[in-house]
Scaffold this active site. Sequence first.
Site, PDB file in Angstrom:
ATOM      1  N   SER A  38       0.832  -1.209   0.000  1.00 33.68           N
ATOM      2  CA  SER A  38       0.000   0.000   0.000  1.00 33.68           C
ATOM      3  C   SER A  38       0.861   1.250   0.000  1.00 33.68           C
ATOM      4  CB  SER A  38      -0.873   0.053   1.261  1.00 33.68           C
ATOM      5  OG  SER A  38      -1.740  -1.021   1.310  1.00 33.68           O
ATOM      6  N   HIS A  70      -3.508  -1.674  -4.971  1.00 35.35           N
ATOM      7  CA  HIS A  70      -2.740  -2.876  -5.324  1.00 35.35           C
ATOM      8  C   HIS A  70      -3.083  -3.196  -6.776  1.00 35.35           C
ATOM      9  CE1 HIS A  70      -1.458  -4.112  -1.183  1.00 35.35           C
ATOM     10  NE2 HIS A  70      -2.367  -3.207  -0.918  1.00 35.35           N
ATOM     11  N   ARG A  90      -0.165  -7.554  -3.766  1.00 32.63           N
ATOM     12  CA  ARG A  90      -0.008  -8.895  -3.194  1.00 32.63           C
ATOM     13  C   ARG A  90      -1.379  -9.415  -2.810  1.00 32.63           C
ATOM     14  NH1 ARG A  90       2.762  -5.812   1.048  1.00 32.63           N
ATOM     15  NH2 ARG A  90       4.540  -7.199   1.081  1.00 32.63           N
ATOM     16  N   THR A  91      -1.441 -10.705  -2.560  1.00 33.80           N
ATOM     17  CA  THR A  91      -2.661 -11.309  -2.018  1.00 33.80           C
ATOM     18  C   THR A  91      -2.532 -11.350  -0.500  1.00 33.80           C
ATOM     19  OG1 THR A  91      -3.033 -12.614  -4.011  1.00 33.80           O
ATOM     20  CG2 THR A  91      -4.050 -13.412  -1.987  1.00 33.80           C
ATOM     21  N   HIS A  92      -3.578 -10.916   0.176  1.00 37.71           N
ATOM     22  CA  HIS A  92      -3.572 -10.882   1.639  1.00 37.71           C
ATOM     23  C   HIS A  92      -4.331 -12.079   2.221  1.00 37.71           C
ATOM     24  CE1 HIS A  92      -2.710  -6.657   0.631  1.00 37.71           C
ATOM     25  NE2 HIS A  92      -2.083  -6.609   1.800  1.00 37.71           N
ATOM     26  N   GLU A 191      -7.018  -2.730  14.030  1.00 39.53           N
ATOM     27  CA  GLU A 191      -7.011  -3.224  15.396  1.00 39.53           C
ATOM     28  C   GLU A 191      -7.912  -2.375  16.291  1.00 39.53           C
ATOM     29  OE1 GLU A 191      -4.199  -2.442  13.562  1.00 39.53           O
ATOM     30  OE2 GLU A 191      -4.284  -4.543  12.936  1.00 39.53           O
ATOM     31  N   SER A 210       0.339  -7.935   6.334  1.00 41.06           N
ATOM     32  CA  SER A 210       1.093  -8.654   5.293  1.00 41.06           C
ATOM     33  C   SER A 210       2.487  -8.999   5.808  1.00 41.06           C
ATOM     34  CB  SER A 210       1.200  -7.783   4.034  1.00 41.06           C
ATOM     35  OG  SER A 210       2.040  -6.664   4.279  1.00 41.06           O
ATOM     36  N   ASN A 233      -0.046   5.690   9.010  1.00 40.43           N
ATOM     37  CA  ASN A 233      -1.003   6.192  10.015  1.00 40.43           C
ATOM     38  C   ASN A 233      -0.513   5.798  11.398  1.00 40.43           C
ATOM     39  OD1 ASN A 233      -2.140   3.437   8.755  1.00 40.43           O
ATOM     40  ND2 ASN A 233      -2.716   3.491  10.919  1.00 40.43           N
TER      41      ASN A 233
HETATM   42  I1  8IG Z   1      -1.567   1.149   5.587  1.00 40.64           I
HETATM   43  O1  8IG Z   1      -2.993   0.578  11.314  1.00 40.64           O
HETATM   44  C1  8IG Z   1      -2.090   0.171   7.239  1.00 40.64           C
HETATM   45  N1  8IG Z   1      -2.269  -1.152   7.214  1.00 40.64           N
HETATM   46  N2  8IG Z   1      -3.467  -3.937  10.711  1.00 40.64           N
HETATM   47  N3  8IG Z   1      -3.238  -1.650  11.024  1.00 40.64           N
HETATM   48  C2  8IG Z   1      -3.204  -2.745  10.224  1.00 40.64           C
HETATM   49  N4  8IG Z   1      -2.900  -2.670   8.933  1.00 40.64           N
HETATM   50  C3  8IG Z   1      -2.613  -1.460   8.454  1.00 40.64           C
HETATM   51  C4  8IG Z   1      -2.624  -0.307   9.206  1.00 40.64           C
HETATM   52  C5  8IG Z   1      -2.958  -0.403  10.577  1.00 40.64           C
HETATM   53  N5  8IG Z   1      -2.296   0.726   8.417  1.00 40.64           N
END
Ligand code: 8IG
Length: 271
Positions: A38, A70, A90-92, A191, A210, A233
């Site tokens: 990302s 993606h 990618r595949t998650h 989360e 990932s 973030n």
């Molecule tokens: I961009 O704050 C991204 N991917 N789990 N938590 C999780 N995945 C993320 C986050 C995040 N920011």
Amino acid sequence: MTDHPSTIEAHDRASQAAAALIELTGIRHHDVAVVLGSGWVSAAEALGTTVAEVEMTQLPFFTSPVVAGHAGRVRSIDADGVRVLVFFGRTHLYEERGVDAVTHGVRTAAAAGCRTIVLTNGCGGLDPSWQPGTPVLIKDHLNLTGTSPLHGAHFVDLTDLYSSRLREICKRLDPTLAEGIYGQFRGPMYETPAEIAMLRAIGGNLVGMSTALEAIVARSLGMEILGISLVTNLAAGMSGQALNHEEVLAAGTAASTAMGGLLSRVIRELG
Ligand code: 8IG
């Protein structure tokens, strides 16, 4: 040790994808794989000269990634003689296609000859000094997915999983680079603040969905691994604001040109 049948099948699928890659790109051997997560997509432009590009869906057993940001393409790049295979997307695990779909790109890169893999991601940061757009070298991970990408009794050593040698090269090129411990959650929900407090308590300071499972498979195939997170973030509960996928992408895009410069210099050092 005899490989588990599922390992042999995964290996066979990757061999087929690598054969198609050779056919479609005309490049018999790649040296370095780069997986762009990302916000990392525009980093690819700085890496070198594009030799060929294929849609992931043209390659056996690849499925197009479902997530915005993606792109679902594989590009062959010549970086001053270093043959780079770049995966856009990618595949998650949360796509529920299974762990083999998650790691098929890594296995294909190994089958295509890559001895080094650069795994990138966009993630949440638990260190308040890491503003959105801060790159952080992954020093180690916590696999919180509750699953493994390996099959059978395959005991793989994971010490120095994220190569200290490659991290040193990065820090020499950019002494300001921080290092962190990446916690992979299954997702797709972000989360809760309590989960972030748990992650902090067990030593994590980067959080995403990932990389860890991919790194395990890359190690099992003997590759040297560089992991770089782009903090896009602050982790949940830290900013007083809700998390938003579009904002996450925007923070990544703003920083990814600078990331391309770093990746480009690292890759040339590997050649
Ligand atoms: I961009 O704050 C991204 N991917 N789990 N938590 C999780 N995945 C993320 C986050 C995040 N920011």
